[in-house]
Structure formats: C-alpha cells, structure tokens
Enzyme design. Sequence first.
Site, PDB file in Angstrom:
ATOM      1  N   PHE A  91      -0.153  28.900  19.741  1.00  0.00           N
ATOM      2  CA  PHE A  91      -1.009  28.940  20.918  1.00  0.00           C
ATOM      3  C   PHE A  91      -2.209  28.006  20.783  1.00  0.00           C
ATOM      4  O   PHE A  91      -2.569  27.301  21.726  1.00  0.00           O
ATOM      5  CB  PHE A  91      -1.478  30.396  21.079  1.00  0.00           C
ATOM      6  CG  PHE A  91      -1.999  30.720  22.438  1.00  0.00           C
ATOM      7  CD1 PHE A  91      -1.154  30.822  23.519  1.00  0.00           C
ATOM      8  CD2 PHE A  91      -3.353  30.943  22.638  1.00  0.00           C
ATOM      9  CE1 PHE A  91      -1.634  31.136  24.780  1.00  0.00           C
ATOM     10  CE2 PHE A  91      -3.845  31.255  23.889  1.00  0.00           C
ATOM     11  CZ  PHE A  91      -2.987  31.357  24.960  1.00  0.00           C
ATOM     12  N   ARG A  92      -2.797  28.017  19.596  1.00  0.00           N
ATOM     13  CA  ARG A  92      -4.119  27.405  19.469  1.00  0.00           C
ATOM     14  C   ARG A  92      -4.143  26.028  18.823  1.00  0.00           C
ATOM     15  O   ARG A  92      -5.154  25.337  18.888  1.00  0.00           O
ATOM     16  CB  ARG A  92      -5.036  28.331  18.648  1.00  0.00           C
ATOM     17  CG  ARG A  92      -5.437  29.544  19.418  1.00  0.00           C
ATOM     18  CD  ARG A  92      -6.259  30.506  18.591  1.00  0.00           C
ATOM     19  NE  ARG A  92      -6.672  31.618  19.423  1.00  0.00           N
ATOM     20  CZ  ARG A  92      -5.876  32.626  19.773  1.00  0.00           C
ATOM     21  NH1 ARG A  92      -4.634  32.673  19.346  1.00  0.00           N
ATOM     22  NH2 ARG A  92      -6.320  33.583  20.556  1.00  0.00           N
ATOM     23  N   ASP A 131       9.763  35.407  20.798  1.00  0.00           N
ATOM     24  CA  ASP A 131      10.856  34.419  20.794  1.00  0.00           C
ATOM     25  C   ASP A 131      12.184  34.951  20.261  1.00  0.00           C
ATOM     26  O   ASP A 131      13.164  34.208  20.189  1.00  0.00           O
ATOM     27  CB  ASP A 131      10.428  33.170  20.000  1.00  0.00           C
ATOM     28  CG  ASP A 131       9.995  33.488  18.566  1.00  0.00           C
ATOM     29  OD1 ASP A 131      10.403  34.539  18.025  1.00  0.00           O
ATOM     30  OD2 ASP A 131       9.245  32.676  17.986  1.00  0.00           O
ATOM     31  N   HIS A 180       4.232  42.239  21.750  1.00  0.00           N
ATOM     32  CA  HIS A 180       3.948  41.505  22.992  1.00  0.00           C
ATOM     33  C   HIS A 180       5.203  41.268  23.811  1.00  0.00           C
ATOM     34  O   HIS A 180       5.228  40.387  24.667  1.00  0.00           O
ATOM     35  CB  HIS A 180       3.242  40.178  22.658  1.00  0.00           C
ATOM     36  CG  HIS A 180       1.897  40.370  22.018  1.00  0.00           C
ATOM     37  ND1 HIS A 180       1.205  39.377  21.375  1.00  0.00           N
ATOM     38  CD2 HIS A 180       1.096  41.468  21.940  1.00  0.00           C
ATOM     39  CE1 HIS A 180       0.053  39.853  20.910  1.00  0.00           C
ATOM     40  NE2 HIS A 180      -0.031  41.120  21.236  1.00  0.00           N
ATOM     41  N   CYS A 240      12.531  44.264  35.751  1.00  0.00           N
ATOM     42  CA  CYS A 240      11.909  44.661  37.015  1.00  0.00           C
ATOM     43  C   CYS A 240      10.708  45.544  36.690  1.00  0.00           C
ATOM     44  O   CYS A 240      10.819  46.491  35.899  1.00  0.00           O
ATOM     45  CB  CYS A 240      12.915  45.415  37.881  1.00  0.00           C
ATOM     46  SG  CYS A 240      12.149  46.150  39.339  1.00  0.00           S
ATOM     47  N   CYS A 250      11.751  49.326  38.456  1.00  0.00           N
ATOM     48  CA  CYS A 250      12.797  50.214  37.918  1.00  0.00           C
ATOM     49  C   CYS A 250      13.177  49.883  36.472  1.00  0.00           C
ATOM     50  O   CYS A 250      13.968  50.601  35.862  1.00  0.00           O
ATOM     51  CB  CYS A 250      14.055  50.169  38.807  1.00  0.00           C
ATOM     52  SG  CYS A 250      14.968  48.603  38.707  1.00  0.00           S
ATOM     53  N   CYS A 299      14.141  42.072  41.999  1.00  0.00           N
ATOM     54  CA  CYS A 299      15.162  42.905  41.357  1.00  0.00           C
ATOM     55  C   CYS A 299      16.415  43.010  42.227  1.00  0.00           C
ATOM     56  O   CYS A 299      16.321  43.303  43.430  1.00  0.00           O
ATOM     57  CB  CYS A 299      14.589  44.288  41.090  1.00  0.00           C
ATOM     58  SG  CYS A 299      15.772  45.407  40.311  1.00  0.00           S
ATOM     59  N   SER A 314      -3.394  33.905  13.704  1.00  0.00           N
ATOM     60  CA  SER A 314      -4.835  33.645  13.630  1.00  0.00           C
ATOM     61  C   SER A 314      -5.612  34.954  13.505  1.00  0.00           C
ATOM     62  O   SER A 314      -6.806  34.933  13.241  1.00  0.00           O
ATOM     63  CB  SER A 314      -5.287  32.888  14.880  1.00  0.00           C
ATOM     64  OG  SER A 314      -4.968  33.649  16.030  1.00  0.00           O
ATOM     65  N   ASN A 346      -1.186  32.095   5.880  1.00  0.00           N
ATOM     66  CA  ASN A 346      -1.445  31.373   7.133  1.00  0.00           C
ATOM     67  C   ASN A 346      -2.045  30.012   6.841  1.00  0.00           C
ATOM     68  O   ASN A 346      -2.902  29.878   5.977  1.00  0.00           O
ATOM     69  CB  ASN A 346      -2.438  32.168   7.999  1.00  0.00           C
ATOM     70  CG  ASN A 346      -2.538  31.627   9.407  1.00  0.00           C
ATOM     71  OD1 ASN A 346      -1.568  31.689  10.153  1.00  0.00           O
ATOM     72  ND2 ASN A 346      -3.677  31.068   9.773  1.00  0.00           N
TER      73      ASN A 346
HETATM   74  P1  NAD Z   1      -2.039  31.721  17.134  1.00  0.00           P
HETATM   75  O1  NAD Z   1      -1.432  30.538  17.804  1.00  0.00           O
HETATM   76  O2  NAD Z   1      -3.332  32.223  17.585  1.00  0.00           O
HETATM   77  O3  NAD Z   1      -2.150  31.450  15.581  1.00  0.00           O
HETATM   78  C1  NAD Z   1      -1.108  30.933  14.846  1.00  0.00           C
HETATM   79  C2  NAD Z   1      -1.647  30.682  13.449  1.00  0.00           C
HETATM   80  O4  NAD Z   1      -0.551  30.221  12.649  1.00  0.00           O
HETATM   81  C3  NAD Z   1      -2.724  29.611  13.386  1.00  0.00           C
HETATM   82  O5  NAD Z   1      -3.764  30.047  12.545  1.00  0.00           O
HETATM   83  C4  NAD Z   1      -2.000  28.399  12.776  1.00  0.00           C
HETATM   84  O6  NAD Z   1      -2.862  27.573  12.038  1.00  0.00           O
HETATM   85  C5  NAD Z   1      -0.983  29.086  11.903  1.00  0.00           C
HETATM   86  N1  NAD Z   1       0.222  28.319  11.627  1.00  0.00           N
HETATM   87  C6  NAD Z   1       0.864  27.448  12.433  1.00  0.00           C
HETATM   88  N2  NAD Z   1       1.981  26.992  11.843  1.00  0.00           N
HETATM   89  C7  NAD Z   1       2.048  27.600  10.626  1.00  0.00           C
HETATM   90  C8  NAD Z   1       2.979  27.557   9.559  1.00  0.00           C
HETATM   91  N3  NAD Z   1       4.066  26.782   9.612  1.00  0.00           N
HETATM   92  N4  NAD Z   1       2.738  28.318   8.474  1.00  0.00           N
HETATM   93  C9  NAD Z   1       1.629  29.104   8.385  1.00  0.00           C
HETATM   94  N5  NAD Z   1       0.727  29.175   9.376  1.00  0.00           N
HETATM   95  C10 NAD Z   1       0.933  28.446  10.482  1.00  0.00           C
HETATM   96  O7  NAD Z   1      -0.931  32.830  17.184  1.00  0.00           O
HETATM   97  P2  NAD Z   1      -1.060  34.376  17.179  1.00  0.00           P
HETATM   98  O8  NAD Z   1      -2.255  34.832  16.424  1.00  0.00           O
HETATM   99  O9  NAD Z   1       0.247  34.848  16.799  1.00  0.00           O
HETATM  100  O10 NAD Z   1      -1.386  34.758  18.705  1.00  0.00           O
HETATM  101  C11 NAD Z   1      -1.007  34.015  19.808  1.00  0.00           C
HETATM  102  C12 NAD Z   1      -0.355  34.846  20.885  1.00  0.00           C
HETATM  103  O11 NAD Z   1       0.472  33.980  21.644  1.00  0.00           O
HETATM  104  C13 NAD Z   1       0.539  35.922  20.335  1.00  0.00           C
HETATM  105  O12 NAD Z   1       0.100  37.097  20.874  1.00  0.00           O
HETATM  106  C14 NAD Z   1       1.950  35.627  20.813  1.00  0.00           C
HETATM  107  O13 NAD Z   1       2.410  36.692  21.619  1.00  0.00           O
HETATM  108  C15 NAD Z   1       1.836  34.439  21.705  1.00  0.00           C
HETATM  109  N6  NAD Z   1       2.712  33.316  21.248  1.00  0.00           N
HETATM  110  C16 NAD Z   1       3.973  33.574  20.792  1.00  0.00           C
HETATM  111  C17 NAD Z   1       4.770  32.522  20.353  1.00  0.00           C
HETATM  112  C18 NAD Z   1       6.157  32.823  19.835  1.00  0.00           C
HETATM  113  O14 NAD Z   1       6.750  33.831  20.223  1.00  0.00           O
HETATM  114  N7  NAD Z   1       6.708  31.974  18.942  1.00  0.00           N
HETATM  115  C19 NAD Z   1       4.300  31.219  20.392  1.00  0.00           C
HETATM  116  C20 NAD Z   1       3.014  30.997  20.870  1.00  0.00           C
HETATM  117  C21 NAD Z   1       2.215  32.057  21.301  1.00  0.00           C
END
Ligand code: NAD
Length: 266
Positions: A47-48, A116, A133, A141, A144, A166, A208, A232
């Site tokens: 995400f970030r 995912d 999440h 839907c 229902c 739906c 994160s 991380n």
């Molecule tokens: P985040 O994006 O906030 O943080 C991800 C963290 O993982 C970061 O600190 C990043 O530096 C680190 N990172 C990235 N690649 C890495 C790797 N290969 N090895 C180790 N660390 C790594 O994600 P979050 O805290 O999980 O929260 C974001 C929200 O967005 C979640 O609630 C999620 O539901 C959703 N989201 C889900 C997906 C998915 O399903 N794959 C993808 C993006 C966002």
Amino acid sequence: MDAFSSMTRADEIEAAARSLALHVRRAKAFVVLTGAGMSTECGIPDFRSPGSPWLANPPMPFDRFVASEDARREAWRRKFTLDDHHKGALPGEGHHALARLVNDGVVDTVITQNIDNMHQTAGVPADKVIELHGNGTYARCLECGRRHELSFCRRMLEEENCAPRCEACGGIVKAATISFGQAMPQAEMQRAMLAAGNADLILAIGSSLLVYPAAGLPLVARENGAVFLILNRGETGLDDDAHERFDIEAGPVLARLAWHLSRRVN
Ligand code: NAD
C-alpha cells in the site's frame, strides 16, 4: 563489489533465519500475522511503498460505496485496474515456506491483513487462515450475502456500464473485502484475538503495523507473555514493542527458516 554485496545479503538472510529458528524451536503456540509486504515478491504491490498503484486507485470508503451507483462504478473500476496490475500472480517463496510450516504443524495460525488469497493458494488450509480484511478474489451481496464471481461483476461493469447487483435479491454487490469505514468481521476478529492471546510466539511479516485493529494483535500476544518478533523491510509502527526485529526481505528468510526447521538438528 557485487559479489561482496550478495554475500552480505546472503549472510543477513542466514543470520535472520537462524535467529528465528531458535525462537520457533522454543515455541509451543506460534502464530503469524502477515501484511502486504508478504506478497510484494509475487508482484502484488503493497500500500505504502513509493509508486504503489494503490495511491492512484485509492480504496473507496464504505459510506461512499453504498451511497451512489456512480461511486460503486468507480470503486469497481479501481479494483479491476489494480487486479489487472498483478494478473496471474502466484504465491512467492515466502508463501510456500509458510504453507510448509503450517502443514508441518510448526505454525498454528496465519492471521492476515491480505486480501489476495495467496496463503490458501500456496497450500495453507483455509481453516488455518484468518482473513481480517476479507478476500478480494470474489464478491458478496451486502443484503443476502450470496457469493458472486468477479467475472460476473466485470461483465456488468464493462458490458452494461452498471455496478453489479445481486442475482438473487437485487442487493448491492461488493468485493468481499473490508473497506475503510466498514465494520470488521466479528468472527474473524474473535478468532484472531484468541489465537494471539494463546500464542507464546507471534511473528509479524511484511506489515507496517499501522493499520488497527490488526496491528494491536501482537500487543495482545505480548501482554499475555508471548515473544513478539518483526520480519519487515523498513520501519513499522511497533518497532519499539518487538523483542527482536529483522529488517530484511521476508521471502528468502522464510524459505531458509523452513529449511532449518525441516532438519532435526537442535
Ligand atoms: P503496508 O503496505 O502498510 O506495509 C507493508 C510493509 O511491508 C511495509 O513496511 C514494506 O516496507 C514492507 N515490505 C514490502 N515488501 C516486503 C518484503 N518483500 N519483505 C518484507 N517486508 C516488505 O501493508 P499493511 O500494513 O499490510 O497494510 C495495508 C493494508 O492494505 C492492509 O490492510 C491490506 O488489507 C491492504 N493491502 C493488501 C494487499 C494484499 O492483499 N496483497 C496489498 C496491498 C494492500
């Protein structure tokens, strides 16, 4: 210089895996919490991180989604743009390693913030994964609860220019994820709290640790006496709360961890 850097990286991976293995061998109830960083090695962006397509296609808050057909069309357009970005993505070595650890009885439960479905695709039994999440690989839907496939939703959007409704009751159909402003799934939260509370080791991977209530789970575990570790790349919101932190790519470390634990050497 290249050889030197790759040696250093390999050494770091090995050191992290060995250190994690020591903790895991001592544990009786090992729970893992995964975030978006778990799936970046599969090409699914987090995400970030800079340049993330999520920033250009931000999730639609729940109240806006239910308020208008225009907002729903836009939300579905953004979702399919994001999905197309990583079409055909497969689980990475981290997912496979974790699946092996679950199936070998080393990891009790995988709590995930991810939507995912990659843990299940890699072979973690569905009853061992708690999706906080939701799951973005299908839709439901809101009235229902009937499941709808994304192919149906996409056809409605692209061929009829409508947000899907739906087929059974005409209610609003939404990806089966938890949007900002939407209530957390109660059963999953309860199971996650229980798993965290009973753990004696919790490892947060690729998160994160800024999104609550998920980020609160390692603190629940720690308050109940568990060792709290972070794997991380980069800083997290709970770095000061962890007993130990490994600032490194998760996939290769998990692969080495699974390898170490598969050997009956103590
Ligand atoms: P985040 O994006 O906030 O943080 C991800 C963290 O993982 C970061 O600190 C990043 O530096 C680190 N990172 C990235 N690649 C890495 C790797 N290969 N090895 C180790 N660390 C790594 O994600 P979050 O805290 O999980 O929260 C974001 C929200 O967005 C979640 O609630 C999620 O539901 C959703 N989201 C889900 C997906 C998915 O399903 N794959 C993808 C993006 C966002």
